[in-house]
Write a protein that holds these residues in place. Structure first.
Motif: not given
Length: 537
Positions: A175-180
């Motif tokens: 799923v879309p995930t915090d890039p950091n």
């Protein structure tokens, strides 16, 4: 054995003996020798936690993973919290927080001269995800096709992990995930391995293979030369390093006690201490070392946290909370560390931006501890063991205070000590009652590796559905403010469940010879990013 190393040890030892026999002050003796032994081409680093298993994919010890950063590179480096710099990866980009494109440095080569390729990275990630391969860390759990243990449910390759060309690959998260989060987990934690070497070894033989224990094909600024267990590791400069040949040509990691580390810093036998909880001198030696001419000493907030791990398969929640209320952590900090530490309320250190500032540590309250004991059917006549790894004097001494506090509320306590690798092995196998240990807290707040049911470093063997759900929710959230709320709740829940007694975060004491231009930085985890540029006057 290396003649240069042992020749140096002999010289340094003679100087220590001379210092011991001096009728003047120790400070004066140390001051007179400090600068004279600093070599201009050799770096000596002191660590107090010995390195164990050298597998770059299956070593969980902080000391081992730190040392491996000298000779194996990752894709990125975090030089300050949430600030990422390129290493093997030139770029690491996403437009939708779900599909990532990584381009490798065109000049990056292995030490045998072959290019570091996208095939190498894809091979390494698939190796990590293969359920037949023992690995530590749950760095891949966000990827499509990988379960909560960081392993593939089926097949041998991660879906949508694709080689685009020799220096480019793509991958996709569930799923879309915090890039950091993705950058830290995949970018900074995984040592990329040479497919043309490691790919020739059977999975069952990897841990003991020469490719891991005596690697000759590596990608970092230094080349591995030899490792003598509990003594030292020698490395030499990688003159063809793609980010520039190291200025300092030889490097020794020396393993020693905190007391010997203080002495070796004074005599020049060690150029700097590793810090980060793996290279600490005794608190009682700080004043002495700080007075030595030619040494610089400073203290800084640390990303380490010390716990009493409680084997949750043996003790219920009431007993675990009783233990937490029974232990006087202020006494440990005041008496053993001279106040040079923070008592912590949960698993994070106060340096973390995700530390819950509103959460107070459970109070020292022996009467409340006895109340919790009375709520449990635990047989208090059974002796319990505290497992203490050797090497960290404060931790060893704290065991005595913890034992006294627990016995004051009715427990019968015995201490057992092991070397660090044995301690980790027993903790992994749940072969203990209480275990004194610590972690380096990651910047990203995800602690699934440490407290998730499938975590490779879940030494408390916690398997709590509510904790697991919060950890999963934290990983799935892309908004940083909402993630903070989730992890605040996680810390409150951890206090309620008490799989650990959070003890303290000891401030880092950083000591180095003034001759060294470089060394440990305020954010300890990123200190080695520019090691190839360090110099010795």
């Amino acid at each position: 054995m290396n003649k240069k190393f042992w020749g140096f040890v002999l010289t340094a030892s003679m100087m220590v003996l001379a210092a011991c026999g001096n009728t003047g002050s120790t400070d004066e003796a140390a001051s007179s020798t400090s600068q004279s032994t600093v070599s201009s081409d050799t770096l000596y680093v002191g660590v107090t936690n010995p390195m164990g298993n050298l597998s770059p994919i299956n070593a969980s010890g902080v000391s081992t993973r730190w040392v491996q950063r000298y000779y194996f590179d990752t894709l990125l480096e975090m030089t300050n919290p949430l600030e990422f710099e390129p290493k093997l990866a030139d770029t690491f980009e996403t437009d939708d927080n779900q599909t990532y494109t990584v381009k490798l440095n065109p000049d990056a080569n292995w030490t045998d001269g072959t290019p570091v390729t996208a095939e190498d990275v894809v091979f390494t990630l698939n190796l990590f995800a293969n359920p037949e391969v023992q690995t530590t860390g749950l760095y891949l759990t966000a990827l499509e096709g990988v379960n909560n243990s960081g392993k593939l449910e089926e097949g041998a390759e991660i879906p949508n992990l694709t080689v685009v060309d020799e220096k480019t690959f793509t991958f996709k998260t569930k799923v879309p995930t915090d890039p950091n989060y993705v950058k830290e987990m995949i970018g900074t934690n995984i040592f990329v391995q040479p497919k043309h070497v490691v790919g020739e070894i059977a999975f069952a033989d990897l841990d003991g293979s020469d490719a891991f224990s005596k690697p000759t094909v590596t990608s970092g600024p230094y080349k591995f030369v030899e490792y003598m267990q509990d003594s030292h590791m020698e490395m030499t400069a990688n003159e063809d390093y793609y980010r520039g040949a190291p200025e300092i040509k030889s490097l020794f990691i020396r393993v020693m006690s905190g007391t010997n580390l203080a002495t070796e810093l004074q005599t020049g036998g060690v150029t700097f201490n590793a810090g980060g909880g793996i290279g600490e001198i005794a608190i009682s030696d700080i004043d002495m070392v700080s007075a030595v001419e030619g040494l610089t000493l400073k203290t800084q907030s640390a990303w380490t946290a010390q716990y009493v791990y409680i084997n949750t398969t043996r003790f219920d929640e009431n007993i675990r909370r009783a233990m937490t209320h029974a232990i006087n952590r202020d006494t440990i900090v005041d008496n053993l560390i001279k106040g040079n530490a923070d008592v912590i309320a949960g698993p994070y250190s106060p340096a973390s931006p995700y530390y819950n500032q509103d959460l107070e540590p459970l109070a020292y309250d022996p009467e409340k501890a006895k109340e919790y004991v009375s709520k449990s059917d635990y047989d208090m006549s059974q002796p319990i063991e505290i497992m203490v790894p050797t090497g960290n004097k404060v931790r060893e001494q704290s065991a005595n205070l913890i034992e006294q506090d627990l016995e004051a509320v009715g427990f019968t306590v015995e201490q057992v000590t092991y070397d660090f690798p044995t301690t980790l092995e027993k903790a992994r196998a749940a072969d203990y009652d209480l275990y004194l240990g610590g972690i380096v807290v990651p910047v990203d707040p995800d602690l699934t590796s440490y407290f998730g049911a499938a975590g490779g470093s879940n030494y408390a063997h916690l398997n709590d559905p509510e904790v697991n759900a919060l950890l999963e929710a934290g990983k799935s959230e892309t908004d940083s403010a909402k993630r903070k709320e989730i992890y605040d709740e996680f810390q409150v829940m951890m206090q309620e469940k008490s799989p650990i007694v959070p003890l303290y975060s000891q401030h880092d004491v950083i000591i180095k010879q003034d001759a060294l231009n470089g060394g440990i930085k305020e954010y300890w985890g990123g200190s080695l990013y520019d090691v190839h540029e360090w110099t010795l006057n």
